[in-house]
Design an enzyme around this catalytic site. Structure first.
Site, short mmCIF file in Angstrom:
data_model
loop_
_atom_site.label_atom_id
_atom_site.label_comp_id
_atom_site.label_asym_id
_atom_site.label_seq_id
_atom_site.Cartn_x
_atom_site.Cartn_y
_atom_site.Cartn_z
N SER A 122 0.83 -1.21 0.00
CA SER A 122 0.00 0.00 0.00
C SER A 122 0.86 1.25 0.00
O SER A 122 2.07 1.19 0.17
CB SER A 122 -0.98 -0.01 1.18
N GLU A 134 0.65 -5.69 5.70
CA GLU A 134 1.79 -5.71 4.77
C GLU A 134 2.78 -6.79 5.16
O GLU A 134 3.35 -7.47 4.31
CB GLU A 134 2.48 -4.34 4.74
#
Ligand code: A5P
Length: 228
Positions: free
Chosen positions: A26, A103
């Protein structure tokens, strides 16, 4: 003029091959990558992707990027993500956008992790910026105190005056350590702190770095045991 973030983003999608399960990180650099990936998918590339944040998921859906999840796949072939700091050993600080837990879950499940940055993210030594750490809301003041006892200057992350809440319903504390002697050890002690979900230190997870400066892309591969 195309930005360095866009240049590395476009370059990175060349590593995506037909049939791959792809992890999508992201941040603004990854967003550029999503546009480039969306274009390749329009041209016929067949992949399935796992997004590492709700924001990425939304943009991926808008761009008709096919998504999947861990109920359907047990590993990811390749993840592409950004970073806030990267050192010479390709260790990272991540979490500027507050998505570090997902993540890291996505990165750890991946055979290969490519990090895309503009050169301003490169540092001699990690820790020029605070390390984002996700903590559970219950007892967050206590957790912050324990982190202070480890030597950190701790700031609860706020956005527009309100406590930032992660995709997992947790808080983020940004922890500035004066001088980090051993990043691996520090990561371990932070993780052992009760209330801590995960740290923004990504150690030994990167396979390749693409870094752009004034339009030129530098590619650095992680040295593996086989190379020695
Ligand atoms: C998100 O939590 C972060 O780890 C991002 O990967 C990082 O902040 C990089 O963001 P930009 O690509 O927007 O610089």
């Amino acid at each position: 003029l195309i930005s360095d973030k866009k240049i590395v983003a476009i370059k990175s999608v060349n590593y995506i091959e037909d049939g791959m399960i792809v992890g999508l990180g992201s941040g603004s650099t990854v967003n550029q990558m999503l546009y480039a990936l969306g274009q390749r998918i329009n041209e016929g590339l067949k992949v399935k992707c796992i997004p590492a944040s709700k924001k990425t998921e939304r943009l991926a859906k808008d761009l008709n990027i096919p998504l999947t999840d861990f109920s359907k796949v047990s590993k990811i072939d390749l993840t592409i993500d950004g970073a806030d700091e990267v050192d010479g050993d390709l260790n990272l600080i991540k979490g500027g956008g507050g998505s570090l837990v997902r993540e890291k879950v996505v990165a750890i499940a991946s055979d290969k992790v490519i990090i895309i940055v503009d050169h301003t993210k490169e540092v001699q030594k990690l820790g020029q910026i605070p390390i984002p750490i996700e903590i559970i809301p219950f007892g967050w003041r206590m957790t912050s105190r324990y982190l202070e006892e480890l030597g950190a200057d701790v700031t609860l992350r706020k956005v527009a005056g309100k406590r930032f809440v992660s995709d997992n319903g947790n808080y983020i504390v940004d922890c500035k350590f004066d001088d980090i002697l051993a990043v691996n050890e520090l990561n371990k002690v932070i993780k052992q702190t009760v209330g801590v979900v995960e740290t923004g230190l990504f150690i030994e997870v990167v396979s390749k770095l693409l870094s752009a400066k004034n339009g030129q892309v530098k590619i650095i591969d992680k040295i593996t045991m086989e190379d020695l």
